[in-house]
Enzyme design. Structure first.
Site, short mmCIF file in Angstrom:
data_model
loop_
_atom_site.label_atom_id
_atom_site.label_comp_id
_atom_site.label_asym_id
_atom_site.label_seq_id
_atom_site.Cartn_x
_atom_site.Cartn_y
_atom_site.Cartn_z
N ASP A 208 0.72 -1.23 -0.17
CA ASP A 208 -0.27 0.02 0.01
C ASP A 208 0.85 1.32 0.03
OD1 ASP A 208 -2.48 -1.63 0.15
OD2 ASP A 208 -1.85 -1.66 2.47
N LYS B 111 2.33 2.23 -5.10
CA LYS B 111 3.04 2.01 -6.31
C LYS B 111 2.16 1.92 -7.53
CE LYS B 111 3.37 -2.48 -4.52
NZ LYS B 111 2.96 -2.07 -3.01
N GLY C 273 -4.05 -4.19 -4.11
CA GLY C 273 -5.04 -3.14 -4.46
C GLY C 273 -4.10 -1.85 -4.95
N HIS C 274 -4.37 -1.57 -6.15
CA HIS C 274 -3.47 -0.36 -6.65
C HIS C 274 -4.95 0.59 -7.16
CE1 HIS C 274 0.16 -2.76 -7.77
NE2 HIS C 274 -0.08 -2.79 -6.66
N ARG D 102 3.05 -28.67 -6.56
CA ARG D 102 2.97 -29.10 -8.20
C ARG D 102 1.72 -29.70 -8.53
NH1 ARG D 102 8.02 -32.34 -6.67
NH2 ARG D 102 6.95 -32.33 -4.75
N GLN E 104 2.30 -5.84 -3.16
CA GLN E 104 2.46 -6.09 -1.63
C GLN E 104 3.85 -5.19 -1.40
OE1 GLN E 104 1.59 -9.44 -3.08
NE2 GLN E 104 -0.21 -8.23 -2.71
N THR F 181 -8.37 -3.42 -1.13
CA THR F 181 -9.06 -4.77 -1.34
C THR F 181 -9.99 -5.07 -0.55
OG1 THR F 181 -7.06 -5.31 -2.37
CG2 THR F 181 -8.42 -7.16 -1.76
#
Ligand code: IMP
Length: 428
Positions: A13, A16, A40-41, A139, A233, A307
Site C-alpha cells: 500500500d 506503487k 490493491g492499486h 506441483r 505487496q 482490497t
C-alpha cells in the site's frame, strides 16, 4: 538492458500503482510478476478513481502492452472484470498460460484457516493466496491453460485425490459452515461440478488473452524495448524476508522477476515507500501509533484497504525497516509517496534505528516484535505542496526530511508524491 523493477519497500500500500502508471508512459510493456488479487492499486484519473487488484497498472494507458506473468496466482472473476477496464482504456493484455488459478475453494480454505486460527490469525486478505501458492509448490492445481476443456479440468481436479484433499481440509477447518455468499460467491465452492462449470465459463472468456509472457519479455529485451516489472505487496511482506508468518506467500522483491521470468539484469530497482508507514493484517509494527496521532494519519491519508476496506494501522516512518528493505530488495532508487499527508501534522517523529537491533540483523518476526525504535523529532513540516512542479521547490524542512531518508538508507530519492493525482509526482 532496459528492465526496471518497481517494488513496495514497506508493508504494501505504498502507492506503487500511481508510480507505475506514471513510469508506464515511457515503458513499452508493463509486467505484473507476483501475488494475486490481494493487491490493491488505485489510480486517480481526473475525478475518477480506479481500484485494480490483478492486472498491471499500465492498463490505463492506451495502446500499452500489459503482461501477467507465471508467478502470479490468478482469480478469474477479478481478471475478467479488469479486462473490461483494459478494453475501455484501449490497452492490451497477455496472461501467461501457465498461471496458477485461484479456485473458489481456495478462497474458502483461506477464510476457514483464518477463522480456525482465532487470535493467531494472519489477517490475510481472504483472496485464497496462501492456499493457491501452496498448491503451486506442491506441483498441483489448475493453470489457465487447463481451462480449455471440462475433461481436462476434471482430470486435474481428480488426479491424485486432489479435490478430495481440498474438500477434506476445508471440512476439517469448519469451512462448510461459512456462508460462501459472504465471500462474494454465487455457488458453493465445495461442489466440484459447479466449480468445473465456472472454470469452463472463465476459460472461454480468458482464452483470447493467453500467451507465453516469458518469450514476449525476452524478445522485447533483446530488441531493447523498455520493460517495467510491477511488484505487488512489499519487501516487508515477502515470503522470505518478511516477518513470517505475518507475510504473504509470494516473492515481493526483484527475486520474483528472476525466479519467474529468468531475467537477471535490471537497469534500476525502484522502491516505493510512504512518508510514514501503514500495515494491514496482524504482525509486528515497531513504529505503530495506537493513539490519536495514528487516527490522524489514517484520516489524512485515507488509509483504508483498497482490497478489503480494512482500516490500516498507521505509524511513523521507520528508516531501520526501510534500510533493511532496500538492502534485501537491492533497491537502487526510492520514490517517497504521500509527502503531502504529513504536511501539517504536528510533532512528527522519525525512527532512524532500533535500540536493540544491529544494522545488518534480519528483521524476523521475533526481532521486529521486540524492536525498540529510537524516535527523533522532525522540525515542523508545513505547507501546501500540491502546486509544486519540481523537487527543488519543496520547502527546506521537507527536503531535510527526505535527505534523512537518503542518509540512513544510502539510496537516492528519485521522486516524491505530493498528491493523489496522476501528475502529482516530482521526479528528479
Ligand atoms: P495474503 O497475501 O492475503 O495471504 O495476506 C497475508 C498478509 O499480507 C496479510 O497481513 C495481508 O494484510 C497482507 N497483504 C497482502 N496483500 C497486501 C497488499 O496489497 N497491501 C497490504 N497488505 C497486503
Amino acid at each position: 538492458m532496459p528492465a526496471i523493477v518497481v517494488l513496495g519497500a514497506q508493508w504494501g500500500d505504498e502507492g506503487k500503482g500511481k508510480i507505475i502508471d506514471s513510469l508506464a508512459s515511457e515503458a513499452d510493456i508493463v509486467v505484473r510478476f507476483n501475488g494475486g488479487a490481494n493487491a490493491g492499486h488505485t489510480i486517480v484519473i481526473g475525478d475518477k478513481t480506479y481500484p485494480i487488484h490483478l492486472l498491471p497498472s499500465g492498463i490505463f494507458r492506451e495502446g500499452k502492452m500489459n503482461l501477467v506473468g507465471p508467478g502470479v496466482v490468478f482469480d478469474p472473476n477479478v481478471g475478467v472484470q479488469e479486462l473490461k477496464l483494459s478494453k475501455q482504456f484501449g490497452s492490451h493484455v497477455m496472461l501467461d498460460s501457465s498461471i496458477q488459478i485461484v479456485l473458489p475453494i481456495h478462497r474458502l480454505m483461506d477464510a476457514s484457516r483464518e477463522r480456525a486460527a482465532g487470535s493467531s490469525a494472519i489477517g490475510t486478505t481472504l483472496r485464497g493466496i496462501g492456499p493457491t501458492y501452496s498448491d503451486f509448490w506442491l506441483r498441483r492445481g489448475l493453470t489457465l491453460h487447463d481451462l480449455r476443456s471440462p475433461e481436462r479440468i476434471r482430470e486435474v481436479l481428480l488426479s491424485g485425490g486432489y479435490w478430495k484433499e481440498l474438500f477434506a481440509i476445508v471440512s476439517v477447518l469448519g469451512g462448510a459452515n461459512i456462508d460462501f455468499r459472504e465471500l462474494g460467491m454465487n455457488f458453493n465452492p465445495l461442489h466440484m461440478d459447479d466449480t468445473i462449470d465456472w472454470c469452463v465459463q472463465m476459460g472461454e472468456l480468458l482464452s483470447p488473452f493467453l500467451g507465453d509472457t516469458r518469450a514476449y519479455v525476452h524478445e522485447a529485451l533483446e530488441r531493447n524495448r523498455h520493460v517495467l516489472f510491477e511488484g505487488a505487496q512489499g519487501v516487508m511482506l515477502d515470503a522470505y524476508h518478511g516477518s513470517r508468518p505475518f507475510c504473504t506467500s509470494s516473492l515481493c522483491t526483484a527475486a520474483g522477476v528472476v525466479a519467474t521470468f529468468g531475467v537477471y539484469k535490471f537497469e534500476r530497482v525502484i522502491g516505493v515507500a510512504k512518508a510514514y508507514v501503514t500495515r494491514v493484517g496482524a504482525g509486528p509494527f515497531p513504529t505503530e501509533l495506537l493513539d490519536a496521532k495514528g487516527e490522524e494519519l489514517r484520516r489524512c491519508g485515507h488509509e483504508f484497504g483498497t482490497t478489503t476496506g480494512r482500516p490500516r494501522r498507521c505509524g511513523w516512518l521507520d528508516l531501520a525497516a526501510l534500510r533493511y528493505a532496500c538492502r534485501v530488495g537491492s533497491i537502487t532508487q526510492l520514490v517517497i509517496t504521500k509527502l503531502d499527508v504529513i504536511s501539517g501534522i504536528k510533532d512528527v517523529r522519525l525512527c532512524r534505528s532500533y535500540e536493540n537491533v544491529g544494522p545488518f540483523q534480519t528483521l524476523t518476526n521475533d526481532v521486529l516484535t521486540s524492536a525498540k525504535p529510537i524516535l527523533t523529532e522532525v522540525p515542523e513540516l508545513i505547507g501546501d505542496l500540491s502546486s509544486f512542479k519540481t523537487y527543488a521547490e519543496l520547502p527546506l524542512p521537507f527536503r531535510r526530511y527526505l535527505r534523512q531518508i537518503q542518509n540512513v538508507t544510502g539510496v537516492w530519492i528519485k521522486g516524491v508524491g505530493i498528491g493523489p493525482e496522476r501528475n502529482q509526482i516530482l521526479w528528479r
